[in-house]
Motif scaffolding. Structure first.
Motif, mmCIF file in Angstrom:
data_model
loop_
_atom_site.group_PDB
_atom_site.id
_atom_site.type_symbol
_atom_site.label_atom_id
_atom_site.label_comp_id
_atom_site.label_asym_id
_atom_site.label_seq_id
_atom_site.Cartn_x
_atom_site.Cartn_y
_atom_site.Cartn_z
ATOM 1 N N MET A 72 -22.427 -4.685 15.087
ATOM 2 C CA MET A 72 -22.307 -5.575 16.235
ATOM 3 C C MET A 72 -20.879 -6.070 16.433
ATOM 4 N N TYR A 73 -20.061 -5.998 15.376
ATOM 5 C CA TYR A 73 -18.702 -6.522 15.446
ATOM 6 C C TYR A 73 -17.707 -5.531 16.038
ATOM 7 N N GLU A 74 -18.045 -4.241 16.042
ATOM 8 C CA GLU A 74 -17.069 -3.214 16.394
ATOM 9 C C GLU A 74 -16.528 -3.327 17.823
ATOM 10 N N PRO A 75 -17.364 -3.423 18.879
ATOM 11 C CA PRO A 75 -16.803 -3.484 20.239
ATOM 12 C C PRO A 75 -15.877 -4.679 20.462
ATOM 13 N N LEU A 76 -16.276 -5.859 19.952
ATOM 14 C CA LEU A 76 -15.454 -7.056 20.112
ATOM 15 C C LEU A 76 -14.141 -6.906 19.357
ATOM 16 N N THR A 77 -14.212 -6.323 18.157
ATOM 17 C CA THR A 77 -13.011 -6.109 17.349
ATOM 18 C C THR A 77 -11.998 -5.249 18.088
ATOM 19 N N LYS A 78 -12.457 -4.180 18.708
ATOM 20 C CA LYS A 78 -11.553 -3.272 19.424
ATOM 21 C C LYS A 78 -10.862 -3.965 20.591
ATOM 22 N N GLU A 79 -11.600 -4.774 21.342
ATOM 23 C CA GLU A 79 -11.008 -5.456 22.489
ATOM 24 C C GLU A 79 -10.001 -6.520 22.061
ATOM 25 N N LEU A 80 -10.324 -7.277 21.023
ATOM 26 C CA LEU A 80 -9.408 -8.317 20.557
ATOM 27 C C LEU A 80 -8.153 -7.726 19.934
ATOM 28 N N ALA A 81 -8.283 -6.556 19.301
ATOM 29 C CA ALA A 81 -7.123 -5.901 18.695
ATOM 30 C C ALA A 81 -6.087 -5.534 19.745
ATOM 31 N N LYS A 82 -6.541 -5.202 20.959
ATOM 32 C CA LYS A 82 -5.609 -4.876 22.041
ATOM 33 C C LYS A 82 -4.738 -6.088 22.387
ATOM 34 N N LEU A 83 -5.326 -7.279 22.322
ATOM 35 C CA LEU A 83 -4.567 -8.502 22.586
ATOM 36 C C LEU A 83 -3.655 -8.854 21.414
ATOM 37 N N LEU A 84 -4.206 -8.779 20.220
ATOM 38 C CA LEU A 84 -3.461 -9.201 19.035
ATOM 39 C C LEU A 84 -2.274 -8.284 18.755
ATOM 40 N N ASP A 85 -2.328 -7.075 19.263
ATOM 41 C CA ASP A 85 -1.242 -6.122 19.076
ATOM 42 C C ASP A 85 0.069 -6.620 19.679
ATOM 43 N N ARG A 86 -0.020 -7.581 20.598
ATOM 44 C CA ARG A 86 1.176 -8.126 21.241
ATOM 45 C C ARG A 86 1.915 -9.144 20.369
ATOM 46 N N VAL A 87 1.308 -9.561 19.266
ATOM 47 C CA VAL A 87 1.881 -10.609 18.414
ATOM 48 C C VAL A 87 2.787 -9.987 17.355
ATOM 49 N N GLN A 88 3.997 -10.483 17.266
ATOM 50 C CA GLN A 88 4.932 -9.986 16.267
ATOM 51 C C GLN A 88 4.415 -10.286 14.857
ATOM 52 N N GLY A 89 4.492 -9.278 13.997
ATOM 53 C CA GLY A 89 4.073 -9.461 12.609
ATOM 54 C C GLY A 89 2.695 -8.924 12.300
ATOM 55 N N THR A 90 1.942 -8.534 13.339
ATOM 56 C CA THR A 90 0.587 -8.022 13.089
ATOM 57 C C THR A 90 0.590 -6.550 12.680
ATOM 58 N N GLN A 91 1.714 -5.878 12.895
ATOM 59 C CA GLN A 91 1.831 -4.477 12.507
ATOM 60 C C GLN A 91 2.765 -4.360 11.309
ATOM 61 N N ILE A 92 2.522 -3.361 10.460
ATOM 62 C CA ILE A 92 3.416 -3.104 9.337
ATOM 63 C C ILE A 92 4.756 -2.637 9.896
ATOM 64 N N GLU A 93 5.825 -3.308 9.507
ATOM 65 C CA GLU A 93 7.127 -3.034 10.111
ATOM 66 C C GLU A 93 7.932 -1.965 9.377
ATOM 67 N N CYS A 94 7.352 -1.351 8.358
ATOM 68 C CA CYS A 94 8.075 -0.330 7.619
ATOM 69 C C CYS A 94 7.090 0.743 7.174
ATOM 70 N N SER A 95 7.604 1.841 6.682
ATOM 71 C CA SER A 95 6.777 2.924 6.170
ATOM 72 C C SER A 95 7.213 3.258 4.757
ATOM 73 N N THR A 96 6.339 3.949 4.016
ATOM 74 C CA THR A 96 6.675 4.331 2.645
ATOM 75 C C THR A 96 7.925 5.202 2.615
ATOM 76 N N SER A 97 8.033 6.110 3.567
ATOM 77 C CA SER A 97 9.192 7.014 3.588
ATOM 78 C C SER A 97 10.484 6.260 3.861
ATOM 79 N N SER A 98 10.426 5.260 4.785
ATOM 80 C CA SER A 98 11.647 4.510 5.079
ATOM 81 C C SER A 98 12.089 3.668 3.895
ATOM 82 N N VAL A 99 11.113 3.100 3.155
ATOM 83 C CA VAL A 99 11.449 2.334 1.951
ATOM 84 C C VAL A 99 12.056 3.256 0.905
#
Length: 239
Positions: free
Chosen positions: A114-141
């Motif tokens: 029951m949580y999946e559809p709501l999670t997907k829609e809210l993730a689209k909004l939260l993606d706009r917030v700085q810091g919610t995504q990993i800012e580096c990759s293993t290869s770059s480190v």
């Protein structure tokens, strides 16, 4: 697979890397049990008069319908996120073979819940917030460390946050996410209090099944949800 079943064994995927850890059914249940005895989880006492999953789905949809009827969310959004004929969210474990005793990392599987559809829609909004995504990759480190020269009195260390997801202060970080999102100029489909209410429905007080038993997660965020990953990243970003 047939041999494992006859021998009461489980092939548990590695938490990191490719491979499987062979555990007996008893070992697997014991290690999952240690996780579920934490303060973040509690076993649900069932009312046998009605199927629990149907009851939870009905309550979930009624909360969404009230938000729609009160004018807080649109009918279109309601139709996009309401639950229709769901499966239970399920908890399973991945083997952390890089740690002594190969403990399990809990993963909450949300597809079909029951949580999946709501999670997907809210993730689209939260993606706009700085810091919610990993800012580096293993290869770059790795590339950044390749040419690093340490002095004789210097050492390189790596820190691992223990039980990151279950230790995230869920209500605090949801409030932080709301503050950051609504400080942006991006268009939002509803008010900040409504966003907070929907986030709590998606990641707080989540009900799930583990080995045939119902549980409730009352604190932390459930690893396995894209929203939980984003909130955990934001929490670390703000430290």
């Amino acid at each position: 697979a047939a041999y494992l079943k006859r021998s009461s064994l489980k092939a548990v995927p590695f938490d990191k890397g490719a491979g499987f850890c062979i555990l007996s059914d008893e070992q697997y249940s014991e290690r999952l049990g240690k996780i579920l005895t934490g303060k973040q989880f509690c076993q649900v006492k069932l009312d046998r008069s009605r199927p629990f999953l149907i009851d939870m789905e009905d309550k979930f949809n009624k909360k969404l319908m009230k938000l729609m009827n009160d004018g807080h969310i649109s009918a279109e959004f309601y139709r996009a996120v309401r639950s229709t004929g769901v499966q239970p969210a399920k908890l399973y474990g991945l083997a952390k073979v890089h740690k002594a005793g190969a403990p399990l990392r809990p993963i909450l599987s949300l597809p079909g819940s029951m949580y999946e559809p709501l999670t997907k829609e809210l993730a689209k909004l939260l993606d706009r917030v700085q810091g919610t995504q990993i800012e580096c990759s293993t290869s770059s480190v790795k590339e950044g460390l390749a040419d690093l020269d340490l002095d004789e009195d210097e050492v390189l260390i790596s820190l691992d946050v223990e039980s990151l997801f279950t230790n995230v202060p869920v209500h605090e970080i949801i409030q932080q996410a709301a503050d950051d999102l609504y400080a942006t100029d991006a268009e939002k489909p509803f008010t900040k209090p409504t966003f907070i209410k929907l986030m709590e429905m998606a990641v707080s007080d989540v009900y799930f099944m583990c080995e045939g038993v119902w549980y409730q997660q009352t604190d932390g965020v459930a690893m396995g949800s894209v929203l939980s990953v984003m909130l955990a990243n934001l929490w670390l970003f703000k430290q």
